[in-house]
Design an enzyme around this catalytic site. Structure first.
Site, PDB file in Angstrom:
ATOM      1  N   GLU A 185      -0.037  -1.364   5.573  1.00  0.00           N
ATOM      2  CA  GLU A 185       1.193  -0.886   6.404  1.00  0.00           C
ATOM      3  C   GLU A 185       0.928   0.437   7.164  1.00  0.00           C
ATOM      4  O   GLU A 185       1.324   1.046   8.063  1.00  0.00           O
ATOM      5  CB  GLU A 185       2.569  -1.261   5.823  1.00  0.00           C
ATOM      6  CG  GLU A 185       3.463  -1.150   6.929  1.00  0.00           C
ATOM      7  CD  GLU A 185       4.106   0.384   6.845  1.00  0.00           C
ATOM      8  OE1 GLU A 185       4.932   0.788   7.795  1.00  0.00           O
ATOM      9  OE2 GLU A 185       3.748   1.241   6.010  1.00  0.00           O
TER      10      GLU A 185
ATOM     11  N   ASP B  92       0.919  -1.241  -0.037  1.00  0.00           N
ATOM     12  CA  ASP B  92       0.042   0.215  -0.143  1.00  0.00           C
ATOM     13  C   ASP B  92       0.844   1.223  -0.111  1.00  0.00           C
ATOM     14  O   ASP B  92       1.847   1.410   0.361  1.00  0.00           O
ATOM     15  CB  ASP B  92      -0.957   0.098   1.284  1.00  0.00           C
ATOM     16  CG  ASP B  92      -0.292  -0.028   2.705  1.00  0.00           C
ATOM     17  OD1 ASP B  92       0.821  -1.008   2.753  1.00  0.00           O
ATOM     18  OD2 ASP B  92      -0.519   0.473   3.390  1.00  0.00           O
TER      19      ASP B  92
END
Length: 382
Positions: free
Chosen positions: A143, A81
């Site tokens: 994350e 991400d």
């Protein structure tokens, strides 16, 4: 890099696959397109592929790719991400790689989709028959917000590599220590009323003023009582991040919220910090019964420390040419470490580029990163 066009092609496709992670639903995106890209590429290289849906997320997935068999081996890990972006501050399309001034510009080039493009290049030519121990590739979800992907993976996986390398941007310096992170919202429930009659209300902003005074004392206490010389910011930190309260100048404020974050040093537990916060707020909670409370905003991330004398640290320093260090930001390292493996954070690019407009990965990182990954694979898998 001998196969720079292939690297550029992989990087371009990864950056084009938007996978923003945000606590704001309007920004948050799924990451399946990135995961499927990686799955296809690693499968073509002979890896077995496992894609896992991450519970309690908005269509987020982890990928585990494995080459070889047996116990131990090497895990190369990173997150799929990116953070949101401010379009007005970018000089190019964040989802298109721009090769300019010996730099690759794009959202995630540095933090940290670029790491997977490097891994792909390092794995070309490998075969399962060559490997004495397995090589694992892990791509996680979220994350940048909750670290839900890494939490889920470590809670549900049975793999136990010998060592793990998390490719966050560290300028290829081995990171063996970082602070934890927790965030809380302090809420004051007052009593609204007309500002001309203060005695008929309870002003939440005035109570919050006293809360902030207590927090500043706690901040000084943390700096005085705790220190770790490995960090450039040596003490645990407490940040007053956002405050919201009231609705009009002529009304007594009936509700006020303050969002804070605290970053613990290695060796400090979450419960220890929460206890210190609770003690700081206790006098006001007693003075104003049922009006002062605090709750966790997001799941906390623990601090991280890898023993400096461990074999992985020695080898990482030798291969990278850099001495190990500590950093102030948080990573997935403490979760990956729960697999029972020696763990470091080591990757291309600078953390100074992370979360910034016009994020880039310098060409100068390319050959150095390929050498490090190749040598690590040789050391732990061949």
């Amino acid at each position: 890099m001998k196969n720079l066009p292939n690297f550029t092609h992989s990087l371009t496709q990864l950056i084009a696959s938007a996978s923003i992670s945000s606590t704001q639903a309007s920004w948050d995106q799924g990451n399946l397109a990135v995961i499927q890209l990686l799955a296809t590429w690693f499968e073509q290289l002979g890896f077995s592929i496992e894609i896992q849906a991450v519970p309690a997320t908005r269509k987020k997935y982890n990928l585990l790719a494995k080459l070889g068999s047996g116990e131990g081996g090497l895990l190369l890990a990173g997150h799929s991400d990116t953070v949101p972006f401010d379009e007005n501050r970018w000089q190019s399309d964040p989802f298109k790689v721009v090769d300019k001034d010996n730099k690759f510009y794009g959202l995630g080039t540095c933090d940290m989709k670029g790491f997977f493009a490097f891994i792909l290049q390092a794995c070309k030519g490998l075969s399962a028959k060559q490997l004495k121990k397995p090589l694992y590739i892990l791509a996680t979800a979220d994350e940048e917000t909750t670290m839900a992907g890494a939490r889920f993976f470590t809670q549900n996986q049975q793999i136990k590599p010998d060592v793990a390398i998390i490719g966050e941007p560290t300028n290829l310096v081995p990171v063996i220590m970082h602070k934890g992170h927790m965030s809380h919202r302090i809420t004051i429930q007052g009593q609204s009323g007309h500002s001309s009659k203060p005695s008929l209300g309870v002003n939440a902003i005035e109570i919050m003023y006293q809360v902030i005074s207590q927090l500043m004392q706690l901040k000084e206490k943390l700096a005085h009582n705790y220190s770790n010389q490995a960090f450039d910011v040596k003490e645990p930190t407490l940040n007053l991040g956002a405050i919201h309260g009231g609705d009009n100048a002529n009304r007594i404020c009936g509700h006020c919220e303050l969002d804070i974050d605290m970053r613990a040093l290695p060796g400090m537990t979450d419960s220890e910090l929460i206890q210190l916060l609770s003690e700081a707020l206790k006098p006001l909670a007693e003075k104003y019964p049922h009006r002062v409370s605090f709750n966790e905003l997001d799941p906390s991330s623990p601090s991280f420390e890898q023993n400096q004398s461990s074999g992985l640290v020695t080898i990482a320093e030798e291969i990278s040419g850099h001495s190990c260090c500590a950093v102030n930001y948080a990573t997935e390292a403490p979760f990956i470490q729960q697999l029972g493996c020696q763990t470091i954070v080591l990757g291309p690019g600078s953390i100074d580029q992370a979360h910034q407009p016009n994020e880039f990965l310098a060409h100068s990182e390319i050959d150095k990163t390929e050498v490090i990954l190749t040598k690590m694979i040789q050391r732990y898998c061949l």
